[in-house]
Design a protein around this motif. Structure first.
Motif, PDB file in Angstrom:
ATOM      1  N   ARG A 154      -6.156  17.777  59.421  1.00 40.91           N
ATOM      2  CA  ARG A 154      -4.974  18.123  58.624  1.00 40.91           C
ATOM      3  C   ARG A 154      -3.919  18.830  59.465  1.00 40.91           C
ATOM      4  O   ARG A 154      -2.745  18.466  59.430  1.00 40.91           O
ATOM      5  CB  ARG A 154      -5.368  19.003  57.433  1.00 40.91           C
ATOM      6  CG  ARG A 154      -4.188  19.326  56.503  1.00 40.91           C
ATOM      7  CD  ARG A 154      -4.590  20.263  55.376  1.00 40.91           C
ATOM      8  NE  ARG A 154      -4.814  21.623  55.818  1.00 40.91           N
ATOM      9  CZ  ARG A 154      -3.841  22.498  56.122  1.00 40.91           C
ATOM     10  NH1 ARG A 154      -2.585  22.149  56.055  1.00 40.91           N
ATOM     11  NH2 ARG A 154      -4.151  23.726  56.489  1.00 40.91           N
ATOM     12  N   LEU A 155      -4.319  19.830  60.246  1.00 40.81           N
ATOM     13  CA  LEU A 155      -3.343  20.589  61.026  1.00 40.81           C
ATOM     14  C   LEU A 155      -2.790  19.777  62.195  1.00 40.81           C
ATOM     15  O   LEU A 155      -1.606  19.900  62.526  1.00 40.81           O
ATOM     16  CB  LEU A 155      -3.934  21.916  61.496  1.00 40.81           C
ATOM     17  CG  LEU A 155      -4.097  22.955  60.380  1.00 40.81           C
ATOM     18  CD1 LEU A 155      -4.819  24.190  60.893  1.00 40.81           C
ATOM     19  CD2 LEU A 155      -2.749  23.327  59.778  1.00 40.81           C
ATOM     20  N   ARG A 156      -3.607  18.938  62.805  1.00 42.18           N
ATOM     21  CA  ARG A 156      -3.077  18.066  63.877  1.00 42.18           C
ATOM     22  C   ARG A 156      -2.067  17.090  63.310  1.00 42.18           C
ATOM     23  O   ARG A 156      -1.039  16.827  63.921  1.00 42.18           O
ATOM     24  CB  ARG A 156      -4.204  17.332  64.577  1.00 42.18           C
ATOM     25  CG  ARG A 156      -4.918  18.266  65.542  1.00 42.18           C
ATOM     26  CD  ARG A 156      -5.685  17.531  66.542  1.00 42.18           C
ATOM     27  NE  ARG A 156      -4.833  16.538  67.199  1.00 42.18           N
ATOM     28  CZ  ARG A 156      -5.061  16.069  68.397  1.00 42.18           C
ATOM     29  NH1 ARG A 156      -6.087  16.495  69.074  1.00 42.18           N
ATOM     30  NH2 ARG A 156      -4.285  15.165  68.926  1.00 42.18           N
ATOM     31  N   ASP A 157      -2.367  16.532  62.133  1.00 40.66           N
ATOM     32  CA  ASP A 157      -1.402  15.625  61.496  1.00 40.66           C
ATOM     33  C   ASP A 157      -0.122  16.372  61.145  1.00 40.66           C
ATOM     34  O   ASP A 157       0.975  15.846  61.323  1.00 40.66           O
ATOM     35  CB  ASP A 157      -1.997  14.992  60.224  1.00 40.66           C
ATOM     36  CG  ASP A 157      -3.063  13.953  60.526  1.00 40.66           C
ATOM     37  OD1 ASP A 157      -3.176  13.527  61.691  1.00 40.66           O
ATOM     38  OD2 ASP A 157      -3.798  13.584  59.585  1.00 40.66           O
ATOM     39  N   TRP A 158      -0.267  17.580  60.617  1.00 40.50           N
ATOM     40  CA  TRP A 158       0.903  18.379  60.227  1.00 40.50           C
ATOM     41  C   TRP A 158       1.775  18.702  61.449  1.00 40.50           C
ATOM     42  O   TRP A 158       2.989  18.566  61.409  1.00 40.50           O
ATOM     43  CB  TRP A 158       0.450  19.673  59.541  1.00 40.50           C
ATOM     44  CG  TRP A 158       1.588  20.555  59.174  1.00 40.50           C
ATOM     45  CD1 TRP A 158       2.368  20.461  58.053  1.00 40.50           C
ATOM     46  CD2 TRP A 158       2.096  21.648  59.936  1.00 40.50           C
ATOM     47  NE1 TRP A 158       3.343  21.435  58.086  1.00 40.50           N
ATOM     48  CE2 TRP A 158       3.191  22.178  59.229  1.00 40.50           C
ATOM     49  CE3 TRP A 158       1.744  22.226  61.147  1.00 40.50           C
ATOM     50  CZ2 TRP A 158       3.927  23.256  59.695  1.00 40.50           C
ATOM     51  CZ3 TRP A 158       2.483  23.301  61.617  1.00 40.50           C
ATOM     52  CH2 TRP A 158       3.566  23.808  60.887  1.00 40.50           C
ATOM     53  N   ALA A 159       1.166  19.134  62.545  1.00 40.23           N
ATOM     54  CA  ALA A 159       1.923  19.504  63.754  1.00 40.23           C
ATOM     55  C   ALA A 159       2.485  18.281  64.465  1.00 40.23           C
ATOM     56  O   ALA A 159       3.508  18.388  65.145  1.00 40.23           O
ATOM     57  CB  ALA A 159       1.040  20.310  64.709  1.00 40.23           C
ATOM     58  N   GLY A 160       1.832  17.158  64.307  1.00 40.57           N
ATOM     59  CA  GLY A 160       2.303  15.933  64.948  1.00 40.57           C
ATOM     60  C   GLY A 160       1.656  15.709  66.304  1.00 40.57           C
ATOM     61  O   GLY A 160       1.264  16.652  66.992  1.00 40.57           O
ATOM     62  N   GLU A 161       1.589  14.464  66.676  1.00 37.85           N
ATOM     63  CA  GLU A 161       0.966  14.064  67.937  1.00 37.85           C
ATOM     64  C   GLU A 161       1.685  14.656  69.148  1.00 37.85           C
ATOM     65  O   GLU A 161       1.088  14.913  70.171  1.00 37.85           O
ATOM     66  CB  GLU A 161       0.971  12.536  68.053  1.00 37.85           C
ATOM     67  CG  GLU A 161       0.120  11.830  67.024  1.00 37.85           C
ATOM     68  CD  GLU A 161      -1.337  11.822  67.408  1.00 37.85           C
ATOM     69  OE1 GLU A 161      -1.629  11.775  68.611  1.00 37.85           O
ATOM     70  OE2 GLU A 161      -2.168  11.879  66.489  1.00 37.85           O
ATOM     71  N   ARG A 162       2.991  14.859  69.021  1.00 41.40           N
ATOM     72  CA  ARG A 162       3.789  15.294  70.163  1.00 41.40           C
ATOM     73  C   ARG A 162       3.676  16.782  70.449  1.00 41.40           C
ATOM     74  O   ARG A 162       4.109  17.233  71.502  1.00 41.40           O
ATOM     75  CB  ARG A 162       5.252  14.919  69.943  1.00 41.40           C
ATOM     76  CG  ARG A 162       5.443  13.393  69.897  1.00 41.40           C
ATOM     77  CD  ARG A 162       6.856  12.978  69.646  1.00 41.40           C
ATOM     78  NE  ARG A 162       7.765  13.677  70.546  1.00 41.40           N
ATOM     79  CZ  ARG A 162       9.068  13.715  70.411  1.00 41.40           C
ATOM     80  NH1 ARG A 162       9.627  13.080  69.418  1.00 41.40           N
ATOM     81  NH2 ARG A 162       9.825  14.379  71.260  1.00 41.40           N
ATOM     82  N   PHE A 163       3.134  17.565  69.531  1.00 40.52           N
ATOM     83  CA  PHE A 163       3.056  19.007  69.766  1.00 40.52           C
ATOM     84  C   PHE A 163       1.996  19.310  70.813  1.00 40.52           C
ATOM     85  O   PHE A 163       0.827  19.018  70.645  1.00 40.52           O
ATOM     86  CB  PHE A 163       2.751  19.789  68.478  1.00 40.52           C
ATOM     87  CG  PHE A 163       2.622  21.270  68.730  1.00 40.52           C
ATOM     88  CD1 PHE A 163       3.729  22.018  69.086  1.00 40.52           C
ATOM     89  CD2 PHE A 163       1.392  21.895  68.675  1.00 40.52           C
ATOM     90  CE1 PHE A 163       3.621  23.376  69.353  1.00 40.52           C
ATOM     91  CE2 PHE A 163       1.268  23.259  68.945  1.00 40.52           C
ATOM     92  CZ  PHE A 163       2.385  23.995  69.286  1.00 40.52           C
ATOM     93  N   ASP A 164       2.443  19.914  71.912  1.00 45.80           N
ATOM     94  CA  ASP A 164       1.552  20.323  72.992  1.00 45.80           C
ATOM     95  C   ASP A 164       1.795  21.803  73.239  1.00 45.80           C
ATOM     96  O   ASP A 164       2.839  22.178  73.776  1.00 45.80           O
ATOM     97  CB  ASP A 164       1.845  19.519  74.259  1.00 45.80           C
ATOM     98  CG  ASP A 164       1.014  19.983  75.453  1.00 45.80           C
ATOM     99  OD1 ASP A 164       0.162  20.882  75.310  1.00 45.80           O
ATOM    100  OD2 ASP A 164       1.236  19.430  76.549  1.00 45.80           O
TER     101      ASP A 164
END
Length: 181
Positions: A154-164
């Motif tokens: 859920r949190l990875r989807d919320w932050a988005g793939e591009r968030f590093d």
């Protein structure tokens, strides 16, 4: 007299590992322009209220309703309220309550070959807007690095793939600062 440049270390409070930037800003910038420097240097989107606190005085955009007692940041220059060794406090987003410590590390003469403002150093990406302040950001970091965490997907989807969270590019920040400030 040559133009004075303030070297500021901007550190985001309450997060580990540290998120910080080192910026070079003309001393003649108003606090309103310094606000924009902090926004662009850190990676915020400037969609929430903010204020500075310097020596017990709060500065920001005047509140039309008069509920917040703030001095107008448009009327105050950085070099009028700070010098080498000064600490300024900047709060962004009164819901998530992101506190920043701004330390004036040095005051130097402007280099005629350099464009200002600029960013010379820093570490780590700014937390995403609306993550829930420092506690929410720490939860995001924990969940995104642990596939077994109950909120991982859920949190990875919320932050988005591009968030590093490790990403930072001082050159890109300097380009943004020159364009937008």
């Amino acid at each position: 007299m040559p133009r004075q440049i303030f070297q500021l270390k901007v550190s985001l409070a309450g997060v580990r590992p540290p998120v910080w930037r080192r910026v070079l800003v003309p001393g003649g910038f108003t606090l309103d322009r310094l606000h924009r420097v902090v926004q662009y240097a850190m990676g915020w989107r400037d969609c929430h209220l903010h204020c500075f606190e310097i020596d017990g005085v709060a500065y920001g955009e005047p509140d039309p309703d008069g509920e917040l007692a703030l001095r107008d940041e448009l009327d105050v220059r950085l070099d009028a309220v700070a010098g080498k060794g000064s600490r300024l406090h900047y709060t962004y987003d009164f819901g998530d309550w992101w506190e920043h410590d701004l330390l004036v590390e040095d005051v130097v003469a402007a280099d005629p070959e350099q464009r200002y403002p600029s960013c010379s150093d820093g570490a780590r990406a700014c937390p995403p807007e609306e993550v829930g302040g420092p506690a929410g950001y720490l939860r995001l970091l924990a969940a995104s690095t642990d596939p077994g965490h109950p909120e991982h997907d859920r949190l990875r989807d919320w932050a988005g793939e591009r968030f590093d969270p490790e990403a930072f590019d001082a050159g890109r920040v300097s380009t943004l600062l020159r364009r937008l400030c």
